[in-house]
Design an enzyme around this catalytic site. Structure first.
Site, mmCIF file in Angstrom:
data_model
loop_
_atom_site.group_PDB
_atom_site.id
_atom_site.type_symbol
_atom_site.label_atom_id
_atom_site.label_comp_id
_atom_site.label_asym_id
_atom_site.label_seq_id
_atom_site.Cartn_x
_atom_site.Cartn_y
_atom_site.Cartn_z
ATOM 1 N N GLY A 83 -8.933 15.520 -8.338
ATOM 2 C CA GLY A 83 -9.702 15.151 -9.857
ATOM 3 C C GLY A 83 -8.496 15.487 -10.657
ATOM 4 O O GLY A 83 -7.291 14.953 -10.505
ATOM 5 N N GLU A 84 -8.763 16.217 -11.705
ATOM 6 C CA GLU A 84 -7.683 16.531 -12.939
ATOM 7 C C GLU A 84 -7.609 17.944 -12.823
ATOM 8 O O GLU A 84 -8.522 18.743 -13.032
ATOM 9 C CB GLU A 84 -8.019 15.904 -13.973
ATOM 10 C CG GLU A 84 -6.793 16.026 -15.038
ATOM 11 C CD GLU A 84 -5.812 15.507 -14.693
ATOM 12 O OE1 GLU A 84 -5.415 14.309 -14.162
ATOM 13 O OE2 GLU A 84 -4.505 16.146 -14.689
ATOM 14 N N SER A 85 -6.403 18.477 -12.396
ATOM 15 C CA SER A 85 -6.302 19.905 -11.973
ATOM 16 C C SER A 85 -6.289 20.754 -13.177
ATOM 17 O O SER A 85 -6.869 21.876 -13.256
ATOM 18 C CB SER A 85 -4.840 20.174 -11.361
ATOM 19 O OG SER A 85 -3.962 19.824 -12.125
ATOM 20 N N CYS B 273 -5.213 17.153 -3.195
ATOM 21 C CA CYS B 273 -4.541 16.717 -4.465
ATOM 22 C C CYS B 273 -4.709 17.594 -5.538
ATOM 23 O O CYS B 273 -4.085 18.760 -5.601
ATOM 24 C CB CYS B 273 -5.061 15.094 -4.776
ATOM 25 S SG CYS B 273 -4.141 14.553 -5.789
ATOM 26 N N ARG C 158 3.561 18.013 -9.990
ATOM 27 C CA ARG C 158 2.537 17.133 -10.170
ATOM 28 C C ARG C 158 2.860 15.678 -10.528
ATOM 29 O O ARG C 158 3.933 15.587 -11.087
ATOM 30 C CB ARG C 158 1.512 17.512 -11.486
ATOM 31 C CG ARG C 158 0.954 18.780 -11.269
ATOM 32 C CD ARG C 158 0.189 19.225 -12.611
ATOM 33 N NE ARG C 158 -0.908 18.173 -13.089
ATOM 34 C CZ ARG C 158 -1.606 18.216 -14.206
ATOM 35 N NH1 ARG C 158 -1.079 19.045 -15.360
ATOM 36 N NH2 ARG C 158 -2.376 17.287 -14.456
ATOM 37 N N ILE D 298 -3.058 9.632 -5.021
ATOM 38 C CA ILE D 298 -3.485 9.021 -6.340
ATOM 39 C C ILE D 298 -3.119 10.157 -7.182
ATOM 40 O O ILE D 298 -3.370 11.059 -7.414
ATOM 41 C CB ILE D 298 -5.131 8.975 -6.423
ATOM 42 C CG1 ILE D 298 -5.683 8.301 -5.433
ATOM 43 C CG2 ILE D 298 -5.566 8.451 -7.688
ATOM 44 C CD1 ILE D 298 -7.323 8.043 -5.135
ATOM 45 N N ARG D 299 -1.827 9.638 -7.939
ATOM 46 C CA ARG D 299 -1.114 10.340 -8.881
ATOM 47 C C ARG D 299 -1.016 11.717 -8.214
ATOM 48 O O ARG D 299 -1.098 12.830 -8.902
ATOM 49 C CB ARG D 299 -1.981 10.460 -10.156
ATOM 50 C CG ARG D 299 -1.986 9.235 -10.751
ATOM 51 C CD ARG D 299 -2.630 9.137 -12.143
ATOM 52 N NE ARG D 299 -1.806 9.674 -13.041
ATOM 53 C CZ ARG D 299 -2.004 10.880 -13.923
ATOM 54 N NH1 ARG D 299 -3.418 11.324 -13.757
ATOM 55 N NH2 ARG D 299 -1.536 11.339 -14.825
ATOM 56 N N HIS E 272 -5.616 12.164 -0.100
ATOM 57 C CA HIS E 272 -7.204 12.014 0.207
ATOM 58 C C HIS E 272 -7.479 11.620 1.402
ATOM 59 O O HIS E 272 -7.539 10.180 1.634
ATOM 60 C CB HIS E 272 -7.632 11.463 -1.135
ATOM 61 C CG HIS E 272 -7.541 11.695 -2.361
ATOM 62 N ND1 HIS E 272 -8.395 12.706 -2.900
ATOM 63 C CD2 HIS E 272 -6.537 11.572 -3.349
ATOM 64 C CE1 HIS E 272 -7.681 12.925 -4.288
ATOM 65 N NE2 HIS E 272 -6.715 12.134 -4.296
ATOM 66 N N GLU F 64 -10.519 11.772 2.752
ATOM 67 C CA GLU F 64 -11.916 11.662 2.539
ATOM 68 C C GLU F 64 -12.169 10.105 1.878
ATOM 69 O O GLU F 64 -13.174 9.549 1.776
ATOM 70 C CB GLU F 64 -12.445 12.541 1.399
ATOM 71 C CG GLU F 64 -12.358 12.564 0.010
ATOM 72 C CD GLU F 64 -10.751 12.933 -0.617
ATOM 73 O OE1 GLU F 64 -9.997 13.185 0.379
ATOM 74 O OE2 GLU F 64 -10.403 13.101 -1.588
#
Ligand code: GLN
Length: 222
Positions: A70-72, A102, A130, A161-162, A197, A199
């Site tokens: 997600g976004e940490s 991530c 990051r 992803i990023r 990821h 998943e």
């Protein structure tokens, strides 16, 4: 088990091994990010029930926890607002298995390179950078080496992803995966973290290993 949980605060592990030897309840932090994909992945494993965790009370009812991507910064802020940062830290320090992907890996780290002001849970002795793969490689899929807890090599698939990479591993931290010479997967005690990821792929190996770790911690045979 529900009676015991209703009174809160009781350790989950002993209860599981006594009454539900083959069933393991694994939580997925469901505040933001791709938690539904982790739930789906966990449900593919026999004897596992996956539950969304949004409150400290819900955390009390699981034997292990996945912190998704997600976004940490957002995830960190939301966890703090609900008191889940302290609750997760406390459970993890008492031995609850934890797997972060991530943003989850970033949140488990000791420190974030170049962002000393961003709070982390400081549960895993690694530092991360990051968005480390840069613009060209913002999102990509790769086959990666994977070394399990017994030291046996295999492969996993991962979507980045990023994604972060690990810039420092402390004592007792084992590397499970690298990509282009960068550390992207680690294991330490009951903690597992991947910059990628799994998943988002069909390869279930990482979740399988995490569940084995959680069963072991709960005193169940794998
Ligand atoms: N770049 C995100 C962060 O720094 C992580 C991205 C992800 O979880 N896929 O938090």
């Amino acid at each position: 088990m529900s009676t015991a949980f209703a009174h809160g605060g009781l350790l989950y592990n002993g209860l599981m091994s006594q009454h539900e030897a083959s069933s393991l309840r694994v939580g997925v932090l469901a505040l933001q990010g791709d938690y539904t994909l982790h739930i789906a992945m966990l449900h593919r494993l026999p004897g596992v029930s996956a539950a969304e965790v949004r409150t400290p009370g819900e955390l009390n009812q699981v034997a292990a926890l996945v912190i998704p991507g997600g976004e940490s910064t957002t995830l960190g802020m939301l966890m703090n607002r609900i008191g889940l940062d302290c609750a997760i830290t406390e459970r993890a320090q008492r031995g609850m298995p934890l797997y972060g992907t991530c943003a989850g890996m970033i949140l488990m780290a000791r420190a974030i390179e170049g962002a000393p002001e961003q709070p982390t849970l400081n549960l895993l002795d690694i530092d991360v950078a990051r968005n480390a793969f840069g613009r060209q490689l913002e999102s990509f899929e790769a086959e990666l080496p994977w070394t399990n807890a017994a030291g046996e090599p295999s492969h996993v698939h991962g979507v980045f992803i990023r994604a972060p990479w690990v810039t420092r591993t402390g004592e007792g931290v084992e590397v499970t995966s690298t990509y282009r010479g960068r550390v992207v997967g680690v294991r330490a005690g009951r903690m597992l973290a991947t910059a990628f990821h799994p998943e988002l792929t069909s390869v279930i190996r990482v979740h399988e290993e995490f569940v084995a770790m959680a069963r072991h911690a709960a005193g169940q045979t794998v």
